[in-house]
Motif scaffolding. Structure first.
Motif, short mmCIF file in Angstrom:
data_model
loop_
_atom_site.label_atom_id
_atom_site.label_comp_id
_atom_site.label_asym_id
_atom_site.label_seq_id
_atom_site.Cartn_x
_atom_site.Cartn_y
_atom_site.Cartn_z
N SER A 85 69.79 67.81 12.57
CA SER A 85 68.57 67.44 11.85
C SER A 85 68.89 66.47 10.72
CB SER A 85 67.85 68.67 11.31
OG SER A 85 68.62 69.33 10.30
N ALA A 86 70.09 66.58 10.13
CA ALA A 86 70.50 65.60 9.12
C ALA A 86 70.61 64.21 9.74
CB ALA A 86 71.83 66.02 8.49
N LEU A 87 71.14 64.15 10.96
CA LEU A 87 71.15 62.88 11.68
C LEU A 87 69.73 62.35 11.85
CD1 LEU A 87 73.64 63.38 14.66
CD2 LEU A 87 73.83 61.68 12.84
N GLN A 88 68.82 63.23 12.23
CA GLN A 88 67.44 62.78 12.44
C GLN A 88 66.80 62.29 11.14
OE1 GLN A 88 66.29 66.45 14.90
NE2 GLN A 88 65.15 64.79 15.89
N GLY A 89 67.15 62.92 10.03
CA GLY A 89 66.65 62.45 8.75
C GLY A 89 67.17 61.05 8.42
N ALA A 90 68.43 60.80 8.76
CA ALA A 90 68.98 59.45 8.56
C ALA A 90 68.27 58.45 9.46
CB ALA A 90 70.48 59.45 8.82
N TYR A 91 67.99 58.85 10.70
CA TYR A 91 67.24 57.96 11.59
C TYR A 91 65.85 57.67 11.01
CZ TYR A 91 70.71 59.52 15.10
OH TYR A 91 71.85 59.83 15.78
N LEU A 92 65.25 58.69 10.39
CA LEU A 92 63.94 58.51 9.77
C LEU A 92 63.99 57.41 8.72
CD1 LEU A 92 61.50 61.24 8.57
CD2 LEU A 92 62.31 59.57 6.93
N MET A 93 65.01 57.43 7.87
CA MET A 93 65.13 56.41 6.83
C MET A 93 65.35 55.03 7.42
SD MET A 93 67.35 58.29 3.84
CE MET A 93 67.45 56.75 2.94
N ILE A 94 66.19 54.93 8.42
CA ILE A 94 66.44 53.63 9.06
C ILE A 94 65.16 53.11 9.70
CG2 ILE A 94 67.69 52.49 10.94
CD1 ILE A 94 70.05 54.40 10.29
N GLY B 291 66.89 58.46 18.34
CA GLY B 291 68.28 58.59 17.90
C GLY B 291 68.95 59.78 18.57
N PRO B 292 70.22 59.67 18.90
CA PRO B 292 70.89 60.75 19.63
C PRO B 292 71.14 61.98 18.77
CG PRO B 292 72.46 59.00 19.07
CD PRO B 292 71.11 58.49 18.70
N THR B 293 70.95 63.14 19.40
CA THR B 293 71.39 64.42 18.86
C THR B 293 72.17 65.12 19.96
OG1 THR B 293 69.28 65.44 19.52
CG2 THR B 293 69.47 64.68 17.24
N SER B 294 73.04 66.03 19.58
CA SER B 294 73.88 66.73 20.54
C SER B 294 73.02 67.46 21.56
CB SER B 294 74.78 67.72 19.79
OG SER B 294 75.56 68.47 20.69
N ALA B 295 73.25 67.18 22.84
CA ALA B 295 72.49 67.79 23.93
C ALA B 295 70.98 67.62 23.74
CB ALA B 295 72.84 69.27 24.09
N ASN B 296 70.60 66.51 23.09
CA ASN B 296 69.18 66.22 22.82
C ASN B 296 68.48 67.42 22.18
OD1 ASN B 296 67.04 64.34 22.81
ND2 ASN B 296 66.16 65.26 24.63
N GLN B 297 69.16 68.05 21.23
CA GLN B 297 68.62 69.26 20.60
C GLN B 297 67.31 69.00 19.86
OE1 GLN B 297 71.68 70.85 18.07
NE2 GLN B 297 73.13 71.00 19.75
N GLN B 298 67.18 67.85 19.21
CA GLN B 298 65.96 67.53 18.45
C GLN B 298 65.55 68.69 17.54
OE1 GLN B 298 64.18 64.49 18.78
NE2 GLN B 298 65.65 63.69 20.26
N PRO B 299 66.48 69.20 16.69
CA PRO B 299 66.13 70.36 15.87
C PRO B 299 65.32 70.02 14.63
CG PRO B 299 68.35 69.68 15.35
CD PRO B 299 67.87 68.77 16.47
N GLY B 300 65.16 68.75 14.31
CA GLY B 300 64.44 68.35 13.11
C GLY B 300 62.98 68.75 13.17
N ARG B 301 62.49 69.28 12.07
CA ARG B 301 61.07 69.61 11.93
C ARG B 301 60.59 68.93 10.66
NH1 ARG B 301 62.52 70.55 16.27
NH2 ARG B 301 62.42 72.50 17.45
N PHE B 302 59.52 68.15 10.76
CA PHE B 302 59.10 67.26 9.68
C PHE B 302 57.69 67.60 9.21
CE2 PHE B 302 61.88 65.19 12.74
CZ PHE B 302 62.93 64.78 11.94
N ILE C 66 59.29 66.36 4.29
CA ILE C 66 60.23 67.48 4.24
C ILE C 66 61.00 67.43 5.55
CG2 ILE C 66 60.53 69.97 4.07
CD1 ILE C 66 57.67 70.02 2.78
N ILE C 67 62.30 67.21 5.46
CA ILE C 67 63.15 67.23 6.65
C ILE C 67 63.71 68.65 6.77
CG2 ILE C 67 65.24 66.37 7.77
CD1 ILE C 67 63.63 64.17 5.20
N GLY C 68 63.28 69.34 7.79
CA GLY C 68 63.73 70.70 8.02
C GLY C 68 64.36 70.82 9.39
N TYR C 69 64.72 72.04 9.75
CA TYR C 69 65.31 72.27 11.06
C TYR C 69 64.91 73.63 11.59
CZ TYR C 69 68.89 74.70 8.24
OH TYR C 69 69.54 75.51 7.35
#
Length: 197
Positions: free
Chosen positions: A125-134, A43-54, A86-89
């Motif tokens: 990271s909130a976007l990444q958490g939504a991608y996780l659920m999908i 899933g896209p994040t701004s500038a491919n930041q990938q800040p999510g930590r799980f 735990i969805i963190g950043y």
């Protein structure tokens, strides 16, 4: 032209998907955890930041540690779930940008601006958490997102070795017991909260 998902797939991911309060006695395997991540990372994040930590909380010991950080109403949900994520950043996500976004010096955009990094990490990271659920739903699993927990206590309990990581929200994943869901709350019609200009 891009293919579209079938109605049954859209039902699975959105229209018939629910938040579960209880689970069938069936685990979530390492393979399923990896499958979820392999999808969510696309899933896209701004500038491919990938800040999510799980952190995938699955052992009895880790569940109890997380439940001790949760509000009373969420303790049993965590203890009973096959796994709770735990969805963190990472506030210092920019340190990874030289390899995650290699075609320009994106790291320099964020150096010296920790507040700006916090905002960007929180959003993406909130976007990444939504991608996780999908992703979990697309793989036939059910979800129970929740907030009711002490973020600082959870950060200390699970991210103490990473001083720039922060816990944000939780999502239990498993095979949901439909007898534990509530009636669906109202969903607003388009005109209630939208306008096209």
């Amino acid at each position: 032209m891009t293919d579209t998902l079938s109605d049954s797939a859209l039902d699975l991911i959105f229209r018939e998907a629910r938040t579960y309060n209880g689970w069938h006695d069936k685990g979530v395997s390492d393979e399923e955890i990896h499958q979820i991540y392999e999808l969510l990372k696309m899933g896209p994040t701004s500038a491919n930041q990938q800040p999510g930590r799980f952190v995938w909380v699955r052992s009895d010991e880790a569940k109890q540690k997380l439940a001790d950080c949760a509000d009373e109403g969420n303790k049993d949900k965590i203890l009973g779930a096959p796994v709770t994520v735990i969805i963190g950043y990472d506030i210092d996500f920019h340190e990874q940008l030289p390899w995650l976004f290699p075609h320009t010096d994106a790291k320099s955009w964020f150096e010296g601006d920790e507040e700006g990094r916090k905002e960007s990490a929180f959003r993406n990271s909130a976007l990444q958490g939504a991608y996780l659920m999908i992703a979990a739903r697309a793989l036939g699993l059910d979800c129970a997102p929740m907030s009711g927990f002490d973020q600082d206590k959870t950060t200390q309990a699970f991210f103490s070795d990473q001083p720039k990581y922060r816990a944000d929200w939780l999502c239990s994943i498993g095979h949901g017991d439909r007898t534990t869901i509530f009636e669906r709350s109202p969903r607003p019609e388009f005109d209630t909260f939208n306008k096209v200009v």
